[in-house]
Enzyme design. Structure first.
Site, short mmCIF file in Angstrom:
data_model
loop_
_atom_site.label_atom_id
_atom_site.label_comp_id
_atom_site.label_asym_id
_atom_site.label_seq_id
_atom_site.Cartn_x
_atom_site.Cartn_y
_atom_site.Cartn_z
N ARG A 104 0.70 -1.27 -0.18
CA ARG A 104 0.01 -0.19 -0.25
C ARG A 104 0.70 1.35 0.13
O ARG A 104 0.77 2.23 -0.64
CB ARG A 104 -0.95 -0.01 1.38
CG ARG A 104 -1.81 -1.15 1.27
CD ARG A 104 -2.76 -1.24 2.42
NE ARG A 104 -1.95 -1.30 3.79
CZ ARG A 104 -2.22 -2.02 4.86
NH1 ARG A 104 -3.25 -2.81 4.87
NH2 ARG A 104 -1.33 -2.10 5.96
N SER A 154 -5.99 -0.51 -0.84
CA SER A 154 -6.58 -1.18 0.01
C SER A 154 -5.59 -2.63 -0.54
O SER A 154 -5.72 -2.81 -1.67
CB SER A 154 -7.91 -1.52 -0.42
OG SER A 154 -8.32 -2.53 0.16
N GLY A 155 -5.12 -3.08 0.65
CA GLY A 155 -4.35 -4.31 0.26
C GLY A 155 -5.16 -5.47 0.29
O GLY A 155 -6.31 -5.57 0.75
N LYS A 190 -9.61 6.02 4.31
CA LYS A 190 -8.33 5.12 4.59
C LYS A 190 -7.86 5.70 6.06
O LYS A 190 -7.79 6.90 6.16
CB LYS A 190 -7.10 5.51 3.69
CG LYS A 190 -6.06 4.82 3.69
CD LYS A 190 -6.18 3.19 3.57
CE LYS A 190 -4.87 2.29 3.84
NZ LYS A 190 -5.32 0.70 3.57
N ARG A 206 -10.82 1.13 12.04
CA ARG A 206 -11.70 0.88 10.91
C ARG A 206 -13.36 1.28 11.72
O ARG A 206 -14.28 1.88 11.18
CB ARG A 206 -11.93 -0.35 10.04
CG ARG A 206 -10.61 -0.49 9.50
CD ARG A 206 -10.94 -1.85 8.29
NE ARG A 206 -11.42 -2.98 9.25
CZ ARG A 206 -10.43 -3.86 9.67
NH1 ARG A 206 -9.22 -3.81 9.40
NH2 ARG A 206 -10.94 -5.19 10.21
N SER A 234 -10.81 1.37 5.46
CA SER A 234 -9.61 0.50 5.27
C SER A 234 -8.33 1.16 6.07
O SER A 234 -8.25 2.18 5.99
CB SER A 234 -8.99 0.51 3.72
OG SER A 234 -7.83 0.02 3.61
N ALA A 235 -7.71 0.44 6.96
CA ALA A 235 -6.58 0.78 7.71
C ALA A 235 -5.22 0.50 7.38
O ALA A 235 -5.02 -0.76 6.51
CB ALA A 235 -6.68 0.37 9.32
N GLU A 292 -15.93 -8.58 5.93
CA GLU A 292 -15.14 -9.37 6.65
C GLU A 292 -15.90 -10.88 7.23
O GLU A 292 -17.29 -10.77 6.95
CB GLU A 292 -14.53 -8.84 7.70
CG GLU A 292 -15.69 -8.43 8.86
CD GLU A 292 -15.10 -7.76 9.99
OE1 GLU A 292 -13.86 -7.36 10.04
OE2 GLU A 292 -15.96 -7.21 10.94
N ARG A 350 -12.53 -11.68 1.37
CA ARG A 350 -12.21 -10.82 0.37
C ARG A 350 -12.21 -11.80 -1.05
O ARG A 350 -12.91 -11.53 -1.94
CB ARG A 350 -10.85 -10.10 0.25
CG ARG A 350 -10.86 -8.95 1.03
CD ARG A 350 -9.63 -8.06 0.74
NE ARG A 350 -8.46 -8.72 1.17
CZ ARG A 350 -7.76 -8.57 2.38
NH1 ARG A 350 -8.31 -7.59 3.29
NH2 ARG A 350 -6.70 -9.18 2.65
#
Length: 312
Positions: A51, A79-80, A156, A180, A218-219, A279, A306
């Protein structure tokens, strides 16, 4: 307001060849870029440095094209995690004033904002909720949207690294969830999705009765503040895009995706992209059956979810 979206495949996190080709061809004016949302091939966890690598590459490239000052004004959200059939790519959003002869119509508008940096003890706390809510209001005003018109808010947000966590009694990975959660509740607060009852610190990330139907958070380790963009439909749009939104009630909820598409009023053949956030169900079940994503010690449940939602 005229919004365009360019979806650009990437061969690696530092691959800007597709973006450069569009700019060199005159298809994309770099001075119109206001946000880049990317999907990178890292693990999406604390140590996902793809990222930061992707963000740094974009900033360096656009800094050369636009100048460092202008490049810093762009919102970069990476976003990974491209597990399963997800494919690494960039979504480059551009915004420009409408042409004098353009006819306004109901369509996509967009606003961006960013918060101040957060101290480690503020990440995932009430201070973060309130600060994010204020920044979301700024983005709404920039887009010319009322809170009820917002369809999607992407944030983010930062996490707490191990060297910063002394005395905080939580892991870096847990801080991602807390961050998040606080960011999402900040969106809910700004958009009026929360009731009148006051929020307490122990609710963040733990009380699943309060949530946002609009937030995607997204963290990552690559920033200390929050970067935000808001998408919605309004009557002052002059571009060709429109957004539809729906909530998936579980990871296999195909009907929700069909509903989101139907809400655009456009045929599915016209889809540019679908942004989804998911999730593993924290109850440990899906459609009445037990799942083991939360119990796997080798692979994070976020990675499994995901892959599932991407396939759906």
């Amino acid at each position: 307001m005229h919004i365009d979206l360019h979806k650009i495949p990437q061969a690696s996190p530092d691959d800007i060849s597709g973006l450069d080709a569009l700019i060199q061809a005159g298809t994309l004016n770099p001075s119109h870029i206001i946000a880049v949302l990317g999907k990178t091939e890292g693990n999406g966890c604390v140590n996902d440095f793809t990222r930061g690598f992707a963000t740094q590459t974009l900033k360096n490239y656009l800094g050369q094209v636009l100048g460092p000052g202008a490049a810093k004004e762009i919102v970069y959200i990476m976003s990974g995690g491209t597990e399963g059939v997800l494919s690494p790519h960039l979504n480059v959003f551009t915004r420009q004033p409408s042409a004098p002869d353009a006819m306004p119509h109901w369509g996509l508008v967009m606003g961006v904002s960013r918060t101040r940096p957060f101290a480690p003890d503020e990440i995932g706390a009430l201070a973060m909720v309130k600060t994010v809510a204020e920044a979301v209001h700024v983005a709404l005003a920039e887009a010319g949207l009322q809170p009820e018109q917002a369809s999607f808010v992407q944030i983010k947000c930062p996490l707490v690294q191990a060297t910063q966590a002394e005395g905080l009694k939580r892991s870096s990975y847990q801080s991602m969830a807390d961050s998040r959660g606080a960011a999402a509740l900040g969106v809910a607060l700004a958009l009026g999705e929360l009731g009148p009852d006051p929020m307490t610190p122990d609710m963040i990330g733990r009380n699943f009765e309060i949530y946002s139907k609009t937030a995607s958070a997204s963290a990552g380790v690559e920033l200390q503040n929050c970067e935000i963009f808001v998408l919605g439909n309004a009557a002052h749009a002059t571009g060709n895009l429109v957004i539809g939104q729906a909530v998936m009630h579980h990871a296999l909820d195909l009907d929700a995706i069909h509903q989101a598409v139907a809400n655009t009023g456009q045929p599915a053949t016209q889809i540019v992209n679908i942004f989804a956030k998911a999730e593993a169900d924290p109850r440990g079940t899906i459609l009445g059956c037990r799942h083991t994503m939360l119990d796997d010690s080798d692979i994070s449940h976020t990675r499994m979810s995901r892959a599932v939602v991407g396939a759906v």
